[in-house]
Design an enzyme around this catalytic site. Structure first.
Site, mmCIF file in Angstrom:
data_model
loop_
_atom_site.group_PDB
_atom_site.id
_atom_site.type_symbol
_atom_site.label_atom_id
_atom_site.label_comp_id
_atom_site.label_asym_id
_atom_site.label_seq_id
_atom_site.Cartn_x
_atom_site.Cartn_y
_atom_site.Cartn_z
ATOM 1 N N LEU A 414 -13.543 -6.508 20.766
ATOM 2 C CA LEU A 414 -13.113 -6.551 19.368
ATOM 3 C C LEU A 414 -14.316 -6.535 18.451
ATOM 4 O O LEU A 414 -14.279 -5.982 17.359
ATOM 5 C CB LEU A 414 -12.307 -7.825 19.111
ATOM 6 C CG LEU A 414 -10.880 -7.873 19.617
ATOM 7 C CD1 LEU A 414 -10.310 -9.254 19.391
ATOM 8 C CD2 LEU A 414 -10.022 -6.837 18.930
ATOM 9 N N ASP A 533 -22.084 -21.153 9.848
ATOM 10 C CA ASP A 533 -22.273 -19.700 9.746
ATOM 11 C C ASP A 533 -21.126 -19.079 8.951
ATOM 12 O O ASP A 533 -20.450 -18.170 9.405
ATOM 13 C CB ASP A 533 -22.369 -19.086 11.142
ATOM 14 C CG ASP A 533 -22.942 -17.681 11.111
ATOM 15 O OD1 ASP A 533 -23.472 -17.270 10.057
ATOM 16 O OD2 ASP A 533 -22.853 -16.984 12.134
#
Ligand SMILES: *[C@@H]1O[C@H](CO)[C@@H](O)[C@H](O)[C@H]1NC(C)=O
Ligand SMILES: *[C@@H]1O[C@H](CO)[C@@H](O)[C@H](O)[C@H]1NC(C)=O
Ligand SMILES: *[C@@H]1O[C@H](CO)[C@@H](O)[C@H](O)[C@H]1NC(C)=O
Ligand SMILES: *[C@@H]1O[C@H](CO)[C@@H](O)[C@H](O)[C@H]1NC(C)=O
Ligand SMILES: *[C@@H]1O[C@H](CO)[C@@H](O)[C@H](O)[C@H]1NC(C)=O
Ligand SMILES: *[C@@H]1O[C@H](CO)[C@@H](O)[C@H](O)[C@H]1NC(C)=O
Ligand SMILES: *[C@@H]1O[C@H](CO)[C@@H](O)[C@H](O)[C@H]1NC(C)=O
Ligand SMILES: *[C@@H]1O[C@H](CO)[C@@H](O)[C@H](O)[C@H]1NC(C)=O
Length: 734
Positions: A414, A533
């Site tokens: 993905l 993040d």
């Protein structure tokens, strides 16, 4: 060429007699030597006409041919001709028969060409006429469609081929002046004929053929078969009528039209159409065809070829037989040795396999323990007892995940990021999941892994991608998440092909949802869970464009004491909190900074780092700060946002929020919870009664076009529409 019941136009029977006096010696030479003169024709019948062999079912004279009511097998041999002229009995105009092939069911006939000649002014001088023809209709013969060609000779000429009813079947022409094949001018005589295709390459070689005036005959191939019934099955029904008389014969359906042919079985030869016509081939007498260098013994339908006594090997090859004794001794030794070696090898291999398997199990167990699997299991059990329940969280085996991802196939990837690769997987219960295979972790990091994992598994927020489980049997743990169908926010904003409009309302909603998720992580757990993040690539969108924050797999629990402060700064350039960069201390305010960049990206549709303009303009944050200070903030905004925001007057509020989020000092940044609340408020305010929502694209588009025109930011594609609007014509067909 399809020629069922066909006649060739204008083949003159009368002229044939004249022409056929000079038969082609070439054609006669092609006649193969018959292996056996016996059993060719019926007993007491002629089997020759001149030197042409006439095999049954063909025959000359009453009672000598197969008479099943269909013409074609009854022949006439006129010996007043030299050589004798063999023809099919009247009225069938096959002019000269030259050769029969029982096996292939073919016959060769010579026919004279159709010809017309003209004088210099174009008047017709003489011709062979067009009333004569070759009659094959309802006979045992057909023109071979595989081996014949229709030829037009001379210039200019059109030749064609008609069936018995005069319907056009096939034709060809030579165009005359500048003819590409013969490069010839007009010729006096022109010919049309059907000819064996081989003749064109063998006999037809000289150009003289194109400029001749006489008559000549050409060979042509006929396919013959027993055609009084349609096929073998039908033929067998009447045993007295069945043509394959020999008990050693086989029947084959005709490949050209109805009917069937007979042939001798393998190992036999002769005439299958006669009783006892097929006889055994003595292969031993024909060593050239059936090579045998040993003792050859003929058997009915076959033969054996063996090495002489005392030798063995392959007798069908020269020097294939070798003395027996030496060979068997050598063989015995070789067999013994190879069997021993094989056994030894097999045993070693078996032992090795067992060893490897044990090693693998040990390794799995080691990884499981190392990755905190035991601790995780214990904690899960205690949570279960406490009723808290890590609902749905599961520890997957390596095999399960391998199966789900088709062995981590490349087509299941993905996405790839700095932290690892994400695969799409389908579990056994048909659930679609995203499986993240992380890159190598520091050992110190894996120690904390189980604890973090367990906490993450407890989190159940609609805007956080749910962690379904993990796999600890591998060196670096794999994480199994719920699958979110619509890709990342990054792609949604920046992909050229998904350049669809995104309304301000949608942008604010995505921002608010993401902020809520982060606020929940920061405040609902103790110690707080930090993302570390935050970026558009880590915010996923489902089919309803609901934001789901992902990639907490790399997140940290806020360190409890100084010792746990990370020594390695991780994050994505462009989103990275400058304070964290300096202190190496990740705080909840670091996530706020990164979120400020995401918000900016949503509003400007520009990447966090972009490479246009001047070097110092690369960072979106610095661009934004510069623009705000110069009062040019509006220019930086995405065109659609600019339009919508000016209508509802919330620009200043948004700019303030972003400025606070990306402030250099963490202290000055608002907590995530406050950011979320302010965004929700902004969104509510933006939903002014007359401002269109997502639901009215046409109106939005019309508005968009006008605003583009006003702002002078016209791209070539849009210019057309702008002019059309000026003209008073409306095209909403973007
Ligand atoms: C058949 O007869 C023709 C003419 O007599 C001769 O040229 C040819 O060689 C003969 N063919 C065989 C196979 O005997
Ligand atoms: C054989 O051919 C000649 C010359 O064309 C002809 O006169 C004669 O009648 C023919 N014989 C038979 C039996 O057809
Ligand atoms: C050609 O033939 C036609 C009749 O077919 C005739 O009228 C004409 O005179 C001939 N021309 C020459 C040059 O022979
Ligand atoms: C055909 O032959 C005749 C004489 O035989 C000659 O005059 C004429 O030029 C030739 N035509 C072609 C196209 O070769
Ligand atoms: C037909 O006419 C051509 C051209 O004049 C001549 O060469 C040929 O001999 C004639 N053929 C017959 C059978 O009369
Ligand atoms: C076989 O031939 C018979 C007539 O001879 C015909 O009725 C039948 O349809 C043929 N079978 C096939 C499959 O063509
Ligand atoms: C079988 O074939 C023979 C010879 O062709 C014919 O006389 C007979 O009538 C046929 N029998 C049937 C049942 O068609
Ligand atoms: C001949 O054709 C018939 C009908 O199509 C078929 O049943 C039969 O098997 C065929 N026989 C051979 C030997 O191909």
């Amino acid at each position: 060429m399809v020629a069922t019941t066909a006649h060739l136009l204008a083949i003159p029977l009368a002229l044939a007699a004249l022409v056929l006096r000079q038969p082609s010696t070439r054609a006669s030479a092609q006649q193969p030597p018959l292996p056996r003169p016996a059993a060719v024709a019926l007993r007491g019948c002629r089997d020759k006409c001149g030197n042409i062999t006439v095999p049954y079912p063909f025959g000359i004279g009453d009672g000598c041919y197969r008479n099943d009511g269909t013409p074609g097998f009854s022949l006439e041999c006129n010996e007043t001709w030299s050589p004798p002229l063999l023809t099919v009995a009247y009225p069938y105009g096959i002019q000269r028969l030259a050769r029969f092939n029982l096996e292939a069911g073919e016959a060769r006939a010579y026919v004279s060409t159709t010809r017309t000649c003209y004088n210099s002014t174009g008047g017709q001088i003489n011709s062979t006429g067009s009333s004569n023809y070759m009659q094959l209709m309802n006979s045992h013969h057909r023109f071979s469609n595989a081996k014949n060609s229709l030829v037009s000779l001379g210039c200019p000429v059109l030749g064609y081929f008609v069936d018995g009813n005069g319907y056009y079947v096939s034709g060809c022409m030579s165009p005359g002046q500048g003819d590409p094949i013969f490069n010839a001018d007009f010729t006096a005589c022109r010919y049309v004929f059907l000819v064996e295709t081989d003749w064109l390459t063998t006999t037809y070689s000289d150009r003289a053929y194109s400029n001749r005036s006489g008559d000549f005959a050409v060979p042509l191939v006929l396919d013959w078969a027993v055609r009084n019934v349609g096929n073998c099955t039908a033929g067998r029904r009447n045993a007295t009528d069945f043509a394959c008389r020999s008990t050693l014969s086989e029947c084959a359906n005709s490949s050209n039209g109805p009917g069937y042919r007979c042939s001798c079985k393998g190992g036999y030869e002769g005439n299958p159409y006669l009783d006892g016509g097929c006889i055994d081939i003595d292969e031993c007498q024909r060593r050239d065809q059936y090579p045998c260098f040993g003792v050859c013994t003929n058997t009915p339908g076959s033969y054996t070829c063996q090495c002489p006594p005392g030798t063995s090997g392959d007798a069908s090859r020269q020097n294939g037989c070798r003395p027996k004794d030496k060979f068997t001794l050598a063989l015995r030794v070789v067999t013994g040795v190879s069997a021993g070696v094989f056994l030894l090898g097999f045993t070693c291999f078996w032992l090795y396999l067992g060893f490897q398997k044990r090693k693998l199990i040990r390794a799995k167990q080691k990884f499981f323990e190392q990755n905190g699997g035991v601790l995780l299991q214990q904690q899960m059990r205690s949570y279960d007892r406490a009723g808290a329940g890590a609902a749905g969280f599961k520890i997957f085996s390596k095999e399960e995940l391998q199966k789900a991802t088709n062995g981590f196939a490349a087509d299941r990837v993905l996405g790839r990021g700095g932290h690892g690769i994400v695969y799409k997987g389908v579990l056994e219960d048909r659930r679609v999941v995203a499986i993240k295979k992380s890159k190598m972790m520091e050992e110190a990091e894996t120690r904390e892994f189980a604890r973090e994992m367990l906490i993450l598994s407890q989190i159940n927020h609609r805007n956080v991608v749910k962690l379904l489980g993990c796999c600890l049997e591998v060196e670096v743990p794999m994480l199994v998440y719920e699958f979110v169908s619509n890709g990342t926010l990054y792609h949604y904003i920046h992909d050229k092909d998904s350049n669809a409009d995104i309304s301000l309302n949608t942008r604010l909603r995505i921002a608010a949802e993401s902020a809520e998720a982060l606020a929940y992580m920061h405040s609902s757990a103790s110690p707080p869970i930090l993302h570390g993040d935050v970026k558009t690539a880590n915010i996923l969108l489902d089919d309803k464009l609901t934001a789901k924050v992902s990639d907490f797999g790399t997140s940290k629990l806020a360190p409890n004491d100084e010792a746990e402060i990370a020594t390695l700064v991780q994050g994505t350039w462009g989103y990275l909190d400058p304070e964290y960069l300096m202190t190496c201390l990740l705080t909840d305010k670091s996530d706020v900074y990164s979120f400020g960049v995401v918000l900016l990206e949503l509003l400007t549709r520009k990447k966090a780092l972009y490479f246009e303009g001047l070097e110092e303009d690369r960072s979106l944050v610095s661009c934004f700060i510069t623009a705000v200070k110069a009062g040019r903030m509006e220019e930086l905004l995405d065109i659609q946002v600019r339009n919508e925001i000016s209508a509802c007057d919330i620009l200043q509020e948004i700019v303030d929020l972003v400025m606070q989020c990306v402030s250099i000092s963490g202290e000055e940044r608002p907590p995530m919870k406050e950011v979320a609340e302010r965004l929700v408020r902004l969104r509510r305010y933006q939903k002014h009664p007359w401002t269109q929502d997502d639901g009215n694209p046409e109106e939005t588009q019309g508005l968009l076009l006008v605003s583009e025109q006003r702002n002078g930011h016209l791209q070539s594609g849009h210019q057309q529409h702008a002019f059309n609007i000026e003209d008073g014509t409306r095209y909403f067909t973007l």
